[in-house]
Design an enzyme around this catalytic site. Sequence first.
Site, PDB file in Angstrom:
ATOM      1  N   SER A  68      31.422 -13.071  25.263  1.00 32.00           N
ATOM      2  CA  SER A  68      30.324 -13.493  25.811  1.00 32.00           C
ATOM      3  C   SER A  68      30.102 -14.883  25.167  1.00 32.00           C
ATOM      4  O   SER A  68      29.326 -15.850  25.989  1.00 32.00           O
ATOM      5  CB  SER A  68      29.059 -12.662  25.935  1.00 32.00           C
ATOM      6  OG  SER A  68      28.932 -12.124  24.469  1.00 32.00           O
ATOM      7  N   GLU A  80      12.645 -18.581  26.107  1.00 26.89           N
ATOM      8  CA  GLU A  80      12.722 -17.543  24.857  1.00 26.89           C
ATOM      9  C   GLU A  80      14.137 -17.958  24.473  1.00 26.89           C
ATOM     10  O   GLU A  80      14.911 -18.077  25.262  1.00 26.89           O
ATOM     11  CB  GLU A  80      12.218 -16.429  24.850  1.00 26.89           C
ATOM     12  CG  GLU A  80      13.394 -15.487  25.354  1.00 26.89           C
ATOM     13  CD  GLU A  80      13.650 -15.616  26.865  1.00 26.89           C
ATOM     14  OE1 GLU A  80      13.084 -16.106  27.594  1.00 26.89           O
ATOM     15  OE2 GLU A  80      14.967 -14.793  27.215  1.00 26.89           O
ATOM     16  N   LYS A 111      25.343 -18.025  29.019  1.00 25.64           N
ATOM     17  CA  LYS A 111      24.014 -18.228  29.135  1.00 25.64           C
ATOM     18  C   LYS A 111      23.819 -19.506  30.099  1.00 25.64           C
ATOM     19  O   LYS A 111      22.846 -19.381  31.091  1.00 25.64           O
ATOM     20  CB  LYS A 111      23.368 -18.685  27.991  1.00 25.64           C
ATOM     21  CG  LYS A 111      23.186 -17.428  27.029  1.00 25.64           C
ATOM     22  CD  LYS A 111      21.986 -16.318  27.356  1.00 25.64           C
ATOM     23  CE  LYS A 111      22.114 -15.076  26.531  1.00 25.64           C
ATOM     24  NZ  LYS A 111      21.273 -14.006  26.984  1.00 25.64           N
TER      25      LYS A 111
END
Lengths: 412, 269
Positions: free
Chosen positions: A389, A122, A100
């Site tokens: 991830s 969010e 991210k």
Amino acid sequence: MPSPQVTPTAISNVPDALGRFGRYGGRYVPETLSAALDQLERAYEDAQADPSFSAKLDSLLAAFVGRPTPLLFAERLTAYAGGAQIYLKREDLSHTGAHKINNTLGQGLLAQRMGKQRIIAETGAGQHGVATATACARFGLECIIYMGEEDVRRQASNVRSMRLMGAEVRPVTSGSRTLRDAINDAMRDWMGSVETTHYIIGSVVGPHPFPRIVRDFQSVIGQETRQQCLRQFGRLPDTVVACVGGGSNAAGIFYPLVDSPEVQLVGVEAGGRSDKAGDNAASLSFGRPGILHGSLSYVLQNEDGQTSDVHSVSAGLDYPGVGPEHSYWRDAGRVQYKSVTDGEALDAFDLVARREGILPALETSHALAWAVKEAALRSQDEILVVCLSGRGDKDAAEIARLRGLTNSEIAD
Amino acid sequence: MQTVSLEAMFRANKQLSRKALAPFVTAGDPNIETTLEVLEAIDRAGASLCELGVPYSDPIADGPVIQSSYTRALAAGMTLDGLFSLAKQATQRVQMPLLAMTSYSLIFRRGIERFVTDAAAAGLVGLVVPDLPIEESDPLDAACREIGVALVRLVTPTTSPERAEAIARKASGFLYCVAVAGVTGERTALPTGLVERVKWLRTKTDVPILVGFGINSPEQARAVAEVADGVIVGSAVVRHLAAFTTQPRCDVVREIEEYVGQLVAAVTD
């Protein structure tokens, strides 16, 4: 800054000027947000043309995030599966523990270029929230994170991290109190604050130009994977697997490979408890084209177009929509989308923890579950890369709780 | 009784030297029968037109009042078929024209042609689609023109002058001037620059201009009516609907009628 040289007919040559990936994407938002989206589009184009922008981002990705992330041979997992060689692209080793951060640093720099000092975002699993809080701390920006109340509970350690870095976490109590409701509330905030605030959306979803911008910032994953494979094996991998909620880690690792037809690409969605409506969050597997959160894409809706309640054991995949480029890849047959159940994902978590010494995120565990199953069917010459991830420390408490539930149910 | 057209309504208002008062009501909160009674009360109170809010699960342009109302209506089982059936009954019982305010998600899923055809068959004179900007609106626009339903366009404080002109050129029925940048909901003061914006828009289009978002008091309505052709009041009316769960139905209906009556008086010379 990724700017792949592609032919006009290449599958990577999207989106068009209106943000269309084939028929998907676009911009279905209130008029109030149109100006800000235009501004963002211009700022992004300026940034792409400005070598100092990519230089700044690249240096942050190297020294702050720790890129490039390694491509690890999963030796004992490969031996367990007994087929294709499994490699793990270690996004879990990025600063903040997931991919991210690639996007939040890029968008944080864009916010600075636009002169916006307030950031909203969010988060579902909390990884995007932590990555946003991190970028904001680094750049000195005010940070507000919307997070569903249910996710605040099941990802408490990430909530603590965000607050420690000075972010304000606002629990969202409407609807299903998960990622979808967090996006709704972030958009509502943005409706009233759009002139001073940038919304760092966390996945390849939302109105144009977000799906493109997030994909581009995440493409560093696929570019590195490509180079690492060429260097280590002298060829591209046979198969690349990634989990898909909104689909940003998948888009990031797939995009630099979509024009290489010899590489099979597989996205793994959250199959939840069952194939029944409401029991899963697999929009590409069980949904149909519709509009949610500003773009046209596969979505889980009822016959009127009302968004369905969805379920996944993983907060980051617990979302009824998916990025529009995935819908495009699905219909074009370029990427296959599969689904994996809660139970299979939890088993893969255990397996990878015990056999590789890595706690994978529950989101990632979906990709791992499919990869291990599939590797067993393939020859030992084949190379299968899984996008690891994110790390799973955040899930340790929730997994313990779920295991506890199972045990007590057994005891009954 | 039967609803009149938007054009006839605006013409009549001109002769009566009054401006349009357009309440917004959630369809099906708390149920279809009550919505019908509320619409009759609003019609009796002298509203010029009414927007029927179509409940949607993810209304990102709406504040907490309308959002909660949508949630109640959906929980009570409101559907699109229910909406069209409600509209069909209502258009036989009230004089004011009815429009539907709906997310494009619902239109897209039902199919554009089918949605507009159903709307026209139910007697709805127009659609307000707040999440459909001009770039994406050609398919719906074509269907609305073909079938004869107005597609109301919105301009907001963040809309650039060039863009506002482009939107005004596409306007049909009326132009919806959003008073504030933000979600629906009541505000205490009128935003600065609103009067100037409406006056400027007036020079760009001949279609009537209605102002909405944030308006709840007769004073605000009166001030807006000085420059615009009408006023839309949403959350302040919808707030009353929440009372149906705790108060007798006739009391709540009477309160709504009185409240709308005060607003109508404020926009009438």
